[in-house]
Design an enzyme around this catalytic site. Structure first.
Site, mmCIF file in Angstrom:
data_model
loop_
_atom_site.group_PDB
_atom_site.id
_atom_site.type_symbol
_atom_site.label_atom_id
_atom_site.label_comp_id
_atom_site.label_asym_id
_atom_site.label_seq_id
_atom_site.Cartn_x
_atom_site.Cartn_y
_atom_site.Cartn_z
ATOM 1 N N SER A 171 -23.733 22.065 -1.138
ATOM 2 C CA SER A 171 -24.248 20.805 -1.684
ATOM 3 C C SER A 171 -23.145 19.771 -1.803
ATOM 4 O O SER A 171 -22.198 19.937 -2.575
ATOM 5 C CB SER A 171 -24.882 21.036 -3.056
ATOM 6 O OG SER A 171 -25.119 19.783 -3.679
ATOM 7 N N ASP A 319 -31.295 16.605 5.521
ATOM 8 C CA ASP A 319 -32.296 15.572 5.221
ATOM 9 C C ASP A 319 -33.217 15.286 6.403
ATOM 10 O O ASP A 319 -34.165 14.505 6.281
ATOM 11 C CB ASP A 319 -31.596 14.268 4.795
ATOM 12 C CG ASP A 319 -30.981 14.401 3.409
ATOM 13 O OD1 ASP A 319 -31.341 15.344 2.680
ATOM 14 O OD2 ASP A 319 -30.122 13.567 3.058
HETATM 15 C C1 S3P Z 1 -26.461 13.787 -0.478
HETATM 16 C C2 S3P Z 1 -26.379 15.142 -0.326
HETATM 17 C C3 S3P Z 1 -27.525 15.987 0.058
HETATM 18 C C4 S3P Z 1 -28.675 15.177 0.615
HETATM 19 C C5 S3P Z 1 -28.945 13.952 -0.176
HETATM 20 C C6 S3P Z 1 -27.718 13.055 -0.237
HETATM 21 C C7 S3P Z 1 -25.256 13.043 -0.864
HETATM 22 O O1 S3P Z 1 -27.971 16.696 -1.073
HETATM 23 O O2 S3P Z 1 -29.843 15.973 0.696
HETATM 24 O O3 S3P Z 1 -30.016 13.225 0.379
HETATM 25 O O4 S3P Z 1 -25.242 11.809 -0.768
HETATM 26 O O5 S3P Z 1 -24.290 13.686 -1.289
HETATM 27 P P1 S3P Z 1 -27.296 18.095 -1.494
HETATM 28 O O6 S3P Z 1 -25.861 17.856 -1.515
HETATM 29 O O7 S3P Z 1 -27.837 18.444 -2.839
HETATM 30 O O8 S3P Z 1 -27.743 19.051 -0.431
#
Ligand code: S3P
Length: 437
Positions: A171, A319
């Site tokens: 994440s 995404d």
């Molecule tokens: C993001 C990280 C992702 C992604 C989100 C934007 C970011 O989430 O799905 O739309 O800007 O760091 P996760 O890090 O929870 O997977």
């Protein structure tokens, strides 16, 4: 959200070609606002995403006393207050629909001298927050949730200590929250990722003059750190381009050019997956926007074949799965996605919501615990519920081009969280897309 259409009526038969641009990158826009706020001096942002999610982050930092001029919708002049200059907000900070806004801001707020409360809309209030709470608590933060969900209550005046954090979920939001708290911690804050995730925070911290060390799966910074205001040029959002990449392949009349798109390799897993399925997508005029790679994309129409999506590509396409599932619905054979359980805790449960919508259109789709199975074939018309998820709504708008009958997509107001003007761009590219209240 008033005054925005609530449904799309997407006609079959639209064919895309020509040239488009997409709005600024959401992830980078959030980070530019947050880092600009706590930097010393002025940060100028060009290409800011003027969409609800990023505006929620902007409102939050303004509520903490940061002055921001907006000479144009996509331009910000942020008068940074320095790492210790934020002021206690008078009320709870509302991050709307934005997980990135809430989780990253939480990292910064753990290092402040005041208490804060973070809330969001119905969808955000259901999303898991202990994944950021647990590592931040290990650094010394006081971070409370309601059974793991917002509201988040953060107590200020804590002494933070840099620690090593081995993440069990890939994440970028968790990694970023930890690194941002690390700006306020003493010593080294280290994050070890199970698989690489988007590295915009690391690249932007470097642009703000904070040394970031990277070694394979490890990334670390030393705190306390001071950021220097700078100029940020935000590239077009690859995740918004994704809808048109798929449209260009499955509903192209001729090549489609998408100009000025961010192609950071931690984001472009969709390109690799579509190429494995047989697509012809080229990156032209590759260049650099302050540490972020950018290119013009050229997408050619073609036939796709179903594949087993390699697990190692999941994080860099996280995404883009809704629109990939749409592509799979018209591919030849079966597409199987595994190792993508994270999709269940996005703005909606994207596995369940996409599988339901596909089945509604007569597609053979089966939701699985950590992914999906989709057999490509003919697509019918009907009514699809997007469950307030922007990316689900846009994915069905693209798939409708290949449907036999019109597709009504309900609850599409949230498209404005990431892609204001999507319907107009879609029409300009050649999709047949009406809007209804
Ligand atoms: C993001 C990280 C992702 C992604 C989100 C934007 C970011 O989430 O799905 O739309 O800007 O760091 P996760 O890090 O929870 O997977």
């Amino acid at each position: 959200m008033t005054g925005r259409s609530t449904s799309f009526v997407a006609g079959p038969g639209g064919r895309v070609s020509g040239e488009i641009r997409v709005p600024g990158d959401k992830s980078i826009s959030h980070r530019a606002v947050m880092l600009g706020a706590i930097a010393e001096g002025v940060t100028e942002v060009h290409g800011f995403l003027d969409a609800d999610d990023c505006l929620a982050t902007l409102a939050a930092i303004e509520a903490m006393g940061v002055r921001v001029e907006r000479p144009a919708a996509d331009r910000l002049i942020i008068h940074g207050v320095g790492p210790r200059g934020l002021k206690a907000p008078g009320t709870a900070l509302n991050l709307g629909n934005s997980g990135t806004g809430m989780r990253l801001l939480a990292g910064i707020l753990c290092g402040q001298e005041f208490d804060s409360v973070l809330v969001g809309d119905q969808s955000l209030m259901r999303r898991p927050m202990d994944r950021v709470g647990a590592p931040l608590r290990r650094m010394g933060a006081r971070f409370r949730t309601q059974h793991g969900r917002p509201p988040i209550e953060i107590t200020g005046r804590r002494t933070l200590q840099g620690v090593a954090n081995e993440l069990d979920v890939p994440s970028a939001q968790v990694k970023s929250a930890i690194l941002l708290a690390g700006l306020y911690a003493s010593g080294r804050t280290l994050v070890i990722e199970p698989t690489p995730t988007r590295d915009h925070t690391e690249r932007m911290l470097a642009a703000f003059g904070v040394p970031v060390e990277r070694d394979g799966a490890e990334v670390s910074i030393r705190g306390p750190a001071v950021l220097r205001g700078c100029r940020i040029d935000v590239p077009g959002d690859f995740s918004s381009a994704a809808f048109f990449i798929v449209a260009g392949v499955i509903a192209g009349a001729a090549p489609l050019a998408i100009r000025g798109v961010g192609v950071n390799p931690t984001r472009t897993g969709l390109l690799e997956i579509l190429r494995l399925m047989g697509a012809d997508i080229r990156l032209l005029e590759q260049r650099n926007f302050g540490g972020e790679p950018v290119a013009d994309l050229e997408v050619r129409p073609g036939r796709l074949r179903g594949i087993a999506v390699p697990r190692e590509l999941v994080a860099s396409a996280i995404d883009e799965f809704p629109v990939l599932f749409a592509a799979a619905a018209v591919a030849e054979g079966e597409t199987v996605v595994t190792g993508a359980a994270e999709l269940r805790v996005k703005e909606s449960d994207r596995i369940a919501v996409m599988a339901d919508g596909l089945k509604q259109l007569g597609v053979d789709a089966e939701a699985r615990e950590d992914g999906i199975r989709v057999r490509g074939g003919s697509v019918g018309g009907g009514i699809v519920e997007s469950r307030g998820d922007h990316r689900v709504a846009m994915s069905f708008a693209v798939l409708a081009a290949r449907a036999g009958e019109p597709v009504v997509i309900r609850d599409v107001r949230y498209v404005a969280t990431s892609f204001p003007g999507f319907a107009a761009t879609a029409r300009s590219a050649g999709l047949l897309l009406g809007e209804e209240d």
